[in-house]
Design a protein around this motif. Structure first.
Motif, PDB file in Angstrom:
ATOM      1  N   SER A 185      15.149   6.628   2.291  1.00 51.94           N
ATOM      2  CA  SER A 185      14.759   7.878   2.932  1.00 51.94           C
ATOM      3  C   SER A 185      13.492   8.470   2.322  1.00 51.94           C
ATOM      4  O   SER A 185      12.735   9.167   3.000  1.00 51.94           O
ATOM      5  CB  SER A 185      15.902   8.894   2.844  1.00 51.94           C
ATOM      6  N   GLY A 186      13.249   8.195   1.050  1.00 53.68           N
ATOM      7  CA  GLY A 186      12.079   8.762   0.404  1.00 53.68           C
ATOM      8  C   GLY A 186      10.953   7.788   0.155  1.00 53.68           C
ATOM      9  O   GLY A 186       9.919   8.165  -0.413  1.00 53.68           O
ATOM     10  N   LYS A 187      11.126   6.538   0.576  1.00 52.87           N
ATOM     11  CA  LYS A 187      10.126   5.515   0.239  1.00 52.87           C
ATOM     12  C   LYS A 187       8.771   5.803   0.882  1.00 52.87           C
ATOM     13  O   LYS A 187       7.725   5.600   0.266  1.00 52.87           O
ATOM     14  CB  LYS A 187      10.622   4.134   0.645  1.00 52.87           C
ATOM     15  N   TYR A 188       8.775   6.276   2.114  1.00 52.30           N
ATOM     16  CA  TYR A 188       7.521   6.562   2.818  1.00 52.30           C
ATOM     17  C   TYR A 188       6.672   7.541   2.005  1.00 52.30           C
ATOM     18  O   TYR A 188       5.491   7.301   1.747  1.00 52.30           O
ATOM     19  CB  TYR A 188       7.853   7.141   4.192  1.00 52.30           C
ATOM     20  N   ASP A 189       7.291   8.635   1.567  1.00 48.20           N
ATOM     21  CA  ASP A 189       6.547   9.638   0.801  1.00 48.20           C
ATOM     22  C   ASP A 189       6.155   9.123  -0.580  1.00 48.20           C
ATOM     23  O   ASP A 189       5.100   9.481  -1.108  1.00 48.20           O
ATOM     24  CB  ASP A 189       7.377  10.917   0.660  1.00 48.20           C
ATOM     25  N   ARG A 190       7.015   8.266  -1.182  1.00 45.21           N
ATOM     26  CA  ARG A 190       6.691   7.746  -2.512  1.00 45.21           C
ATOM     27  C   ARG A 190       5.510   6.780  -2.469  1.00 45.21           C
ATOM     28  O   ARG A 190       4.696   6.740  -3.390  1.00 45.21           O
ATOM     29  CB  ARG A 190       7.909   7.079  -3.138  1.00 45.21           C
ATOM     30  N   VAL A 191       5.426   5.985  -1.414  1.00 49.52           N
ATOM     31  CA  VAL A 191       4.271   5.095  -1.281  1.00 49.52           C
ATOM     32  C   VAL A 191       2.995   5.909  -1.127  1.00 49.52           C
ATOM     33  O   VAL A 191       1.966   5.609  -1.736  1.00 49.52           O
ATOM     34  CB  VAL A 191       4.458   4.126  -0.088  1.00 49.52           C
ATOM     35  N   LEU A 192       3.065   6.963  -0.328  1.00 51.94           N
ATOM     36  CA  LEU A 192       1.899   7.837  -0.176  1.00 51.94           C
ATOM     37  C   LEU A 192       1.537   8.495  -1.504  1.00 51.94           C
ATOM     38  O   LEU A 192       0.359   8.589  -1.869  1.00 51.94           O
ATOM     39  CB  LEU A 192       2.165   8.905   0.879  1.00 51.94           C
ATOM     40  N   ALA A 193       2.554   8.959  -2.252  1.00 46.12           N
ATOM     41  CA  ALA A 193       2.298   9.579  -3.547  1.00 46.12           C
ATOM     42  C   ALA A 193       1.662   8.582  -4.514  1.00 46.12           C
ATOM     43  O   ALA A 193       0.791   8.941  -5.312  1.00 46.12           O
ATOM     44  CB  ALA A 193       3.600  10.128  -4.131  1.00 46.12           C
ATOM     45  N   HIS A 194       2.088   7.326  -4.429  1.00 42.38           N
ATOM     46  CA  HIS A 194       1.503   6.277  -5.260  1.00 42.38           C
ATOM     47  C   HIS A 194       0.013   6.116  -4.958  1.00 42.38           C
ATOM     48  O   HIS A 194      -0.775   5.759  -5.833  1.00 42.38           O
ATOM     49  CB  HIS A 194       2.240   4.955  -5.007  1.00 42.38           C
ATOM     50  N   MET A 195      -0.369   6.410  -3.725  1.00 48.54           N
ATOM     51  CA  MET A 195      -1.773   6.339  -3.309  1.00 48.54           C
ATOM     52  C   MET A 195      -2.514   7.641  -3.598  1.00 48.54           C
ATOM     53  O   MET A 195      -3.723   7.728  -3.376  1.00 48.54           O
ATOM     54  CB  MET A 195      -1.845   6.039  -1.808  1.00 48.54           C
ATOM     55  N   GLY A 196      -1.775   8.671  -4.032  1.00 50.12           N
ATOM     56  CA  GLY A 196      -2.403   9.965  -4.271  1.00 50.12           C
ATOM     57  C   GLY A 196      -2.613  10.760  -3.005  1.00 50.12           C
ATOM     58  O   GLY A 196      -3.513  11.599  -2.922  1.00 50.12           O
ATOM     59  N   ILE A 197      -1.760  10.515  -2.004  1.00 47.42           N
ATOM     60  CA  ILE A 197      -1.905  11.177  -0.706  1.00 47.42           C
ATOM     61  C   ILE A 197      -0.666  12.003  -0.404  1.00 47.42           C
ATOM     62  O   ILE A 197       0.472  11.548  -0.571  1.00 47.42           O
ATOM     63  CB  ILE A 197      -2.112  10.130   0.418  1.00 47.42           C
ATOM     64  N   HIS A 198      -0.867  13.221   0.053  1.00 45.76           N
ATOM     65  CA  HIS A 198       0.227  14.056   0.527  1.00 45.76           C
ATOM     66  C   HIS A 198       0.371  13.834   2.035  1.00 45.76           C
ATOM     67  O   HIS A 198      -0.635  13.696   2.747  1.00 45.76           O
ATOM     68  CB  HIS A 198      -0.062  15.533   0.243  1.00 45.76           C
ATOM     69  N   PRO A 199       1.607  13.768   2.561  1.00 48.96           N
ATOM     70  CA  PRO A 199       1.783  13.530   4.004  1.00 48.96           C
ATOM     71  C   PRO A 199       0.961  14.449   4.897  1.00 48.96           C
ATOM     72  O   PRO A 199       0.506  14.033   5.966  1.00 48.96           O
ATOM     73  CB  PRO A 199       3.289  13.757   4.201  1.00 48.96           C
ATOM     74  N   ALA A 200       0.751  15.685   4.484  1.00 44.32           N
ATOM     75  CA  ALA A 200      -0.014  16.627   5.305  1.00 44.32           C
ATOM     76  C   ALA A 200      -1.479  16.220   5.449  1.00 44.32           C
ATOM     77  O   ALA A 200      -2.176  16.685   6.349  1.00 44.32           O
ATOM     78  CB  ALA A 200       0.073  18.027   4.707  1.00 44.32           C
ATOM     79  N   MET A 201      -1.955  15.319   4.571  1.00 41.49           N
ATOM     80  CA  MET A 201      -3.346  14.878   4.620  1.00 41.49           C
ATOM     81  C   MET A 201      -3.577  13.732   5.588  1.00 41.49           C
ATOM     82  O   MET A 201      -4.716  13.408   5.921  1.00 41.49           O
ATOM     83  CB  MET A 201      -3.782  14.411   3.218  1.00 41.49           C
ATOM     84  N   LEU A 202      -2.498  13.118   6.088  1.00 40.66           N
ATOM     85  CA  LEU A 202      -2.637  11.865   6.822  1.00 40.66           C
ATOM     86  C   LEU A 202      -3.470  11.961   8.083  1.00 40.66           C
ATOM     87  O   LEU A 202      -4.174  11.014   8.424  1.00 40.66           O
ATOM     88  CB  LEU A 202      -1.244  11.325   7.197  1.00 40.66           C
TER      89      LEU A 202
END
Length: 209
Positions: A185-202
């Motif tokens: 459930s949290g993997k999508y956000d964790r991969v983005l966090a690993h990239m230094g990206i917040h979902p709102a920035m996508l």
């Protein structure tokens, strides 16, 4: 699209081999909404990979029951395998890998297990799609880390490149810990966090990182 075995057997690697694909907010295919995909093969002929954050509600012993797995000597398991699998196999993860060939199973795993049918994906990960690895996992001889994936995601020649250019996917190098992470459930956000990206920035991102 070129067959999965032919894709993986290529000596040269494509620029997206071993990369994550992260579905952008504009994804219009609900099968891939908020998915993280690990690309196993990418070439001029097409690409294939596995969704990493879609759990499958079946346990490993149930899968073996359905397969009527033999013991390696031609004899078959006749009773439920729930109490006959190794402790590490009882919780071996099974996930939905994608909509293509969804009745077929693949094991993405660490490189400490090898068989004649095992195909390297990158320097650390391999893919095996034969029953030998299921028997090895059942008996506690399987890889240290692994997941079984039912089906895969595939793209025809040039299709994935077109989708990335259209801002359908964000891509970045893969990471083994995130590949095998079972908190779906949290993997999508964790991969983005690993990239230094917040979902709102996508919505303002291009297709590559």
């Amino acid at each position: 699209m070129v067959g999965i075995e032919k894709q993986l057997s290529r000596a040269s690697r494509g620029c997206l081999d071993g990369h994550f694909l992260i579905a952008m907010p504009g994804m219009n295919d609900e099968r891939f909404e908020r998915t993280v995909i690990f690309v196993c093969a990418h070439s001029d002929d097409g690409a294939m990979g596995f969704i990493l954050n879609r759990p499958q509600p079946v346990q490993f012993h149930e899968l073996l029951d359905n397969l009527d797995l033999d013991n390696g000597d031609g004899s078959k398991e006749r009773e439920s395998l729930k109490d006959g699998v190794s402790e590490c196999a009882r919780d071996f993860p099974i996930q939905i890998g994608g909509p293509v060939d969804s009745g077929r199973g693949f094991v993405l795993h660490s490189d400490d297990y090898m068989s004649e049918s095992t195909m390297p994906v990158n320097d650390d990960l391999c893919l095996t799609a034969t029953v030998d690895i299921l028997r090895a996992i059942k008996e506690g001889r399987g890889p240290r880390r692994g997941i079984m994936l039912l089906g895969y995601a595939g793209w025809a020649a040039g299709q994935l490149e077109t989708e990335i250019a259209a801002n359908t996917w964000l891509s970045c190098p893969g990471h083994d810990d995130l590949v095998f992470d079972q908190d779906h459930s949290g993997k999508y956000d964790r991969v983005l966090a690993h990239m230094g990206i917040h979902p709102a920035m996508l919505s303002n991102q291009a297709g590559h990182a």
